[in-house]
Design an enzyme around this catalytic site. Structure first.
Site, short mmCIF file in Angstrom:
data_model
loop_
_atom_site.label_atom_id
_atom_site.label_comp_id
_atom_site.label_asym_id
_atom_site.label_seq_id
_atom_site.Cartn_x
_atom_site.Cartn_y
_atom_site.Cartn_z
N ARG A 1 51.23 54.13 46.42
CA ARG A 1 52.48 54.55 45.75
C ARG A 1 52.92 53.46 44.78
NH1 ARG A 1 57.02 53.65 48.22
NH2 ARG A 1 56.36 54.40 50.25
N TYR B 246 63.70 71.06 25.72
CA TYR B 246 62.93 71.71 26.78
C TYR B 246 63.86 72.21 27.89
CZ TYR B 246 59.57 72.19 30.60
OH TYR B 246 58.83 72.67 31.64
N ASP C 138 61.51 62.33 23.74
CA ASP C 138 60.49 63.20 24.34
C ASP C 138 59.49 63.53 23.22
OD1 ASP C 138 58.94 65.30 25.28
OD2 ASP C 138 60.57 66.24 26.39
N LYS D 26 50.58 68.33 28.75
CA LYS D 26 50.35 69.03 27.48
C LYS D 26 49.22 68.35 26.70
CE LYS D 26 53.85 71.07 29.34
NZ LYS D 26 55.24 70.82 29.00
C1 LIG Z 1 56.47 70.56 29.66
C2 LIG Z 1 57.52 69.73 29.03
C3 LIG Z 1 58.33 68.87 29.80
C4 LIG Z 1 58.23 68.79 31.31
O1 LIG Z 1 57.03 68.30 31.75
P1 LIG Z 1 56.28 68.75 33.11
O2 LIG Z 1 54.99 68.03 33.04
O3 LIG Z 1 56.16 70.24 33.06
O4 LIG Z 1 57.17 68.34 34.24
C5 LIG Z 1 59.26 68.09 29.13
N1 LIG Z 1 59.39 68.16 27.77
C6 LIG Z 1 58.66 68.99 27.02
C7 LIG Z 1 58.86 69.01 25.54
C8 LIG Z 1 57.70 69.80 27.61
O5 LIG Z 1 56.98 70.61 26.84
#
Ligand SMILES: *Cc1c(COP(=O)(O)O)cnc(C)c1O
Length: 380
Positions: free
Chosen positions: A46, A98, A170, A195
């Protein structure tokens, strides 16, 4: 070292015990110690695991950052940033980010006394106006999901600096291949590695990259104390995904450009949201801060009924109807009922997210097949 070389090599050394060129998957929870608290840098997975360390070094290099941390999901990474705050602190956040980020802020962290102010961050002066003496964090997403709105990172970074607040970007939609917010003054970059970084729709993971050693100490403490860490197998998968980030993104961009053009010319399409069009409001800023425009876009049909959108969403054969984005395969999505269903309808419509809006994650298949698929699904 240039980005395309860092993508392949940063953080990754041949395994010293065997010479294996690929980072081994250290599928272990604990590490044997030669004496009490005498170990080789790892005591419990962890707190740290060598596969994760290699990934975290690679992640830092991709965003020109000193430090990288990996979490079990994008929202776990986001939540770790919020845990830097205290009750009474204020966060300025984008109003069309998001859906899961909005849900985390409004449905969980608001109950713990953190105040979130949602504004249109594309209007930099609105950000400046929303700052108070309690502002501790500014959270932006650019391009936004799903309307592809662009926020000027350098301008917001200047506001954050003046306010003594952290700026977290982000950067999921752009990926480090297209945009590096730390170079523009951001304090923290967040990615859903689920992604483009992972890139193959086979893993859920989140990351934070930043320069400050003080932040590294606090965020590492939160990572190991809250425990939302990814497993070694998932770290290996993202490390492998990263190695083709540049070639995948080049093709995402090429295909994206052609499909955005096809949709814009289609007589049944009312509007295309893609940040590479010169007549889009954010174009000048996008051109300044991004290297290319990517494969994410949304569009509305002239017939703005739910039925017309549903027909397109259920008629594609190559584009798969699914949430998520950034994988090699093309996906089609209905934000109103899928990714953004957690935002109340009134608020959604007010923010320009109509019932008929369709989002595409353009993959790296042959673009002619993708265009043909959309042509038959939209119909003439
Ligand atoms: C998918 C996504 C998230 C969240 O991420 P997870 O891996 O699904 O927890 C946050 N911001 C954006 C822009 C996303 O596309």
């Amino acid at each position: 070292m240039k980005l395309n070389t860092k993508i392949i090599h940063a953080g990754v050394e041949p395994d010293p015990s065997t010479g294996a060129i690929m980072t081994p998957i250290f599928q272990t929870s604990t590490f044997v110690q030669s004496g009490p608290n005498q170990h080789q840098g790892y005591d419990y997975s962890r707190a740290g695991n060598p596969t994760r360390t290699a990934l975290e070094k690679s992640l830092a290099a991709l965003e020109n950052a000193q430090h990288g941390l990996a979490f079990s999901s994008g929202v776990a990474a986001t939540e770790s940033v919020i845990k830097l705050l205290r009750p009474g602190d204020e966060v300025i956040a984008a109003n069309d980010m998001y859906g899961g980020t909005y849900r985390l802020f409004s449905k969980i962290w608001e109950d713990f006394g953190i105040k979130f102010i949602y504004i249109d961050t594309t209007q930099t002066e609105q950000v400046a106006r929303a700052v108070t003496s309690n502002t501790k964090l500014i959270w932006i997403e650019t391009p936004t999901n799903p309307l592809m709105n662009i926020t000027d990172i350098a301008a917001v970074a200047a506001i954050a600096k003046k306010a003594g607040a952290l700026l977290c970007v982000d950067n999921t939609f752009a990926s480090p291949y297209l945009q590096n917010p730390i170079d523009m003054g951001a304090d923290i970059v967040m990615h859903s590695a689920t992604k483009y970084l992972g890139g193959h729709s086979d893993v859920v993971m989140g990351t934070l990259m930043f320069n400050s050693d003080a932040l590294r100490e606090r965020l590492f403490f939160i990572q190991k104390s809250s425990g939302a860490v990814p497993g070694p197998m998932d770290c290996f998968l993202v490390l492998r995904g990263i190695k083709t980030l540049h070639v995948r993104l080049q093709r995402h961009c090429e295909n994206g450009r052609k499909i955005a053009g096809f949709l814009a010319r289609h007589e049944k399409v009312k509007k295309v949201y893609w940040c590479g069009f010169e007549d889009q409001p954010g174009y000048a800023v996008a051109k300044k801060q991004m290297r290319d425009f990517g494969g994410m876009m949304s569009f509305e049909l002239k017939d703005d009924s739910m039925e017309a959108a549903t027909k397109v969403l259920t008629s594609t054969k190559v584009f798969a109807l699914a949430e998520s984005l950034g994988g090699v395969e093309s996906l089609i999505n209905h934000p109103a009922t899928m990714t953004h269903a957690s935002i109340p309808r009134e608020e959604r419509i007010r923010n320009g997210l109509s019932d008929s809006l369709i989002r595409l994650s353009v993959g790296i298949e042959d673009v002619d097949d993708l265009i043909e698929d959309l042509r038959q699904a939209i119909g003439s």
